[in-house]
Write a protein that holds these residues in place. Sequence first.
Motif, short mmCIF file in Angstrom:
data_model
loop_
_atom_site.label_atom_id
_atom_site.label_comp_id
_atom_site.label_asym_id
_atom_site.label_seq_id
_atom_site.Cartn_x
_atom_site.Cartn_y
_atom_site.Cartn_z
N ALA A 1 0.84 -1.20 0.00
CA ALA A 1 0.00 0.00 0.00
C ALA A 1 0.87 1.25 0.00
O ALA A 1 0.62 2.20 -0.76
CB ALA A 1 -0.93 0.00 1.21
N ILE B 1 1.33 4.12 -2.93
CA ILE B 1 1.11 5.54 -2.68
C ILE B 1 2.12 6.41 -3.41
O ILE B 1 1.79 7.45 -3.97
CB ILE B 1 1.16 5.83 -1.16
CG1 ILE B 1 -0.13 5.36 -0.48
CG2 ILE B 1 1.39 7.32 -0.87
CD1 ILE B 1 -0.07 5.38 1.03
N ILE C 1 -5.03 7.68 5.72
CA ILE C 1 -5.97 6.74 5.11
C ILE C 1 -6.66 5.89 6.17
O ILE C 1 -7.84 5.59 6.08
CB ILE C 1 -5.24 5.81 4.10
CG1 ILE C 1 -4.78 6.61 2.89
CG2 ILE C 1 -6.14 4.66 3.66
CD1 ILE C 1 -3.96 5.80 1.90
N SER D 1 1.60 2.42 -10.20
CA SER D 1 0.31 2.22 -9.54
C SER D 1 -0.54 3.45 -9.80
O SER D 1 -0.08 4.43 -10.40
CB SER D 1 0.53 2.03 -8.04
OG SER D 1 1.24 3.14 -7.52
N THR E 1 -3.90 5.97 -7.93
CA THR E 1 -4.67 6.27 -6.72
C THR E 1 -5.85 7.18 -7.07
O THR E 1 -5.89 7.79 -8.14
CB THR E 1 -3.80 6.99 -5.67
OG1 THR E 1 -3.32 8.23 -6.22
CG2 THR E 1 -2.60 6.14 -5.28
N SER E 2 -6.78 7.29 -6.13
CA SER E 2 -7.85 8.28 -6.26
C SER E 2 -8.10 8.90 -4.89
O SER E 2 -7.79 8.30 -3.85
CB SER E 2 -9.13 7.67 -6.82
OG SER E 2 -9.69 6.76 -5.91
N ARG E 3 -8.65 10.09 -4.91
CA ARG E 3 -8.85 10.87 -3.69
C ARG E 3 -10.32 11.04 -3.36
O ARG E 3 -11.15 11.16 -4.26
CB ARG E 3 -8.19 12.25 -3.83
CG ARG E 3 -6.67 12.20 -3.94
CD ARG E 3 -6.08 13.57 -4.24
NE ARG E 3 -4.64 13.53 -4.24
CZ ARG E 3 -3.87 13.80 -3.19
NH1 ARG E 3 -4.44 14.16 -2.06
NH2 ARG E 3 -2.55 13.73 -3.27
N ILE F 1 -5.79 10.76 -0.60
CA ILE F 1 -5.74 9.43 -1.19
C ILE F 1 -6.56 8.45 -0.34
O ILE F 1 -6.35 8.33 0.86
CB ILE F 1 -4.28 8.94 -1.31
CG1 ILE F 1 -3.54 9.78 -2.36
CG2 ILE F 1 -4.23 7.46 -1.69
CD1 ILE F 1 -2.06 9.44 -2.48
N TYR G 1 -7.85 5.44 -2.15
CA TYR G 1 -7.86 4.19 -2.93
C TYR G 1 -6.52 4.05 -3.63
O TYR G 1 -5.97 5.03 -4.16
CB TYR G 1 -8.99 4.21 -3.95
CG TYR G 1 -8.87 3.16 -5.03
CD1 TYR G 1 -9.14 1.82 -4.76
CD2 TYR G 1 -8.50 3.51 -6.33
CE1 TYR G 1 -9.02 0.85 -5.76
CE2 TYR G 1 -8.39 2.54 -7.34
CZ TYR G 1 -8.66 1.22 -7.04
OH TYR G 1 -8.55 0.28 -8.02
N ILE G 2 -5.97 2.84 -3.61
CA ILE G 2 -4.68 2.54 -4.24
C ILE G 2 -4.85 1.28 -5.07
O ILE G 2 -5.43 0.30 -4.59
CB ILE G 2 -3.58 2.31 -3.18
CG1 ILE G 2 -3.52 3.47 -2.18
CG2 ILE G 2 -2.21 2.11 -3.84
CD1 ILE G 2 -2.89 3.08 -0.85
N HIS H 1 -6.21 -4.10 -5.01
CA HIS H 1 -6.92 -2.87 -4.68
C HIS H 1 -6.82 -2.65 -3.17
O HIS H 1 -6.96 -3.59 -2.39
CB HIS H 1 -8.42 -2.99 -5.01
CG HIS H 1 -8.74 -3.30 -6.43
ND1 HIS H 1 -8.82 -2.34 -7.41
CD2 HIS H 1 -9.05 -4.47 -7.03
CE1 HIS H 1 -9.15 -2.90 -8.55
NE2 HIS H 1 -9.30 -4.21 -8.35
N TYR I 1 -8.61 -0.05 -0.26
CA TYR I 1 -9.63 0.97 0.01
C TYR I 1 -9.54 1.40 1.47
O TYR I 1 -9.42 0.56 2.37
CB TYR I 1 -11.04 0.42 -0.23
CG TYR I 1 -11.28 -0.17 -1.59
CD1 TYR I 1 -11.82 0.58 -2.63
CD2 TYR I 1 -10.99 -1.52 -1.83
CE1 TYR I 1 -12.07 0.02 -3.87
CE2 TYR I 1 -11.22 -2.08 -3.08
CZ TYR I 1 -11.76 -1.32 -4.10
OH TYR I 1 -11.99 -1.88 -5.32
#
Length: 287
Positions: free
Chosen positions: A105, A109, A174, A198, A200-202, A216, A218-219, A230, A232
């Motif tokens: 994870a 990031i 996170i 990789s 990510t989403s925020r 962040i 989601y990775i 994934h 979360y």
Amino acid sequence: MSIPRNHHYVSQIHIKQFFNKEENLIYLYDKMKCNFFSKNTTKSLFSEKDSNTRFINHKKDYCTLEEDLNSHFESKFPENFKIIEDFISNEILTESVNNALLFFAKYGIIGDMRTPQYKQNVDDNILEAFQPIIHQCTPQLKQKLQEMFAFKQEAKYSNVIEYSNIAEQIIEKIGNLVFAIIIPNNPNDYFLLPDCSSFTSREKINIYFNPDIKEIAYIAIPLSSKIFIHFYSEKLFDNSIPHSIIKKAKSEEVLELNLKTLNFSYTTVGCESELYLRSFIEKVHNQ
């Protein structure tokens, strides 16, 4: 002894998980040029000269960021990868498995942060923010701002962050993670490796005075040709936090994940299988 200055923004040990060991090749597709090609080495792939070089105290520092990457991520990649492989086989969730998942994870990031595109964008935004006010500053502040941007004469990027520190800070925000490990059900399906490691989403997962702050949450990491993870943040869910899973994916699901990988990549994706890569790109173009 010369100091290595060819700095990878996707770790070589990660690239090797997508190498075709029988053919000693990794197959690649450049989406900007619509070009297929291959490489028989990781040395020149997803790398840039002096990408992690800093200019500090009027000296070029070629090593600090490279050592940070090696000591916290690259040297520990193989042992943690093996733990994940074993976990997929036995499905026994132990403390060492949790630690390995946490390791990846953190690795996920920093994926995009290592790329030339991300670094250039950060530096451009900082310069754009300060440039209009430099001429209005006091001589002392003007000098400090000029020193801040002095790196541009000596190094490609400011490289002000340390990867291990920023990963720790973000993972703390996170909070607890839910994971989903995806493996292809069809042995002829393969995951793709993007040139940003990789993605990510925020989302708004923490409370701040400014309600618009997103972090962040989601990775996603294509970890190897046969493993996609994934992650979360539990903060994304209300009362019904889903269980972490290991899932065998149908060909359509693998294709969908690879489409996301292609979209998030800057220019290039890699694959173990030339046949799969060409077939995948053909499907993308026919959509």
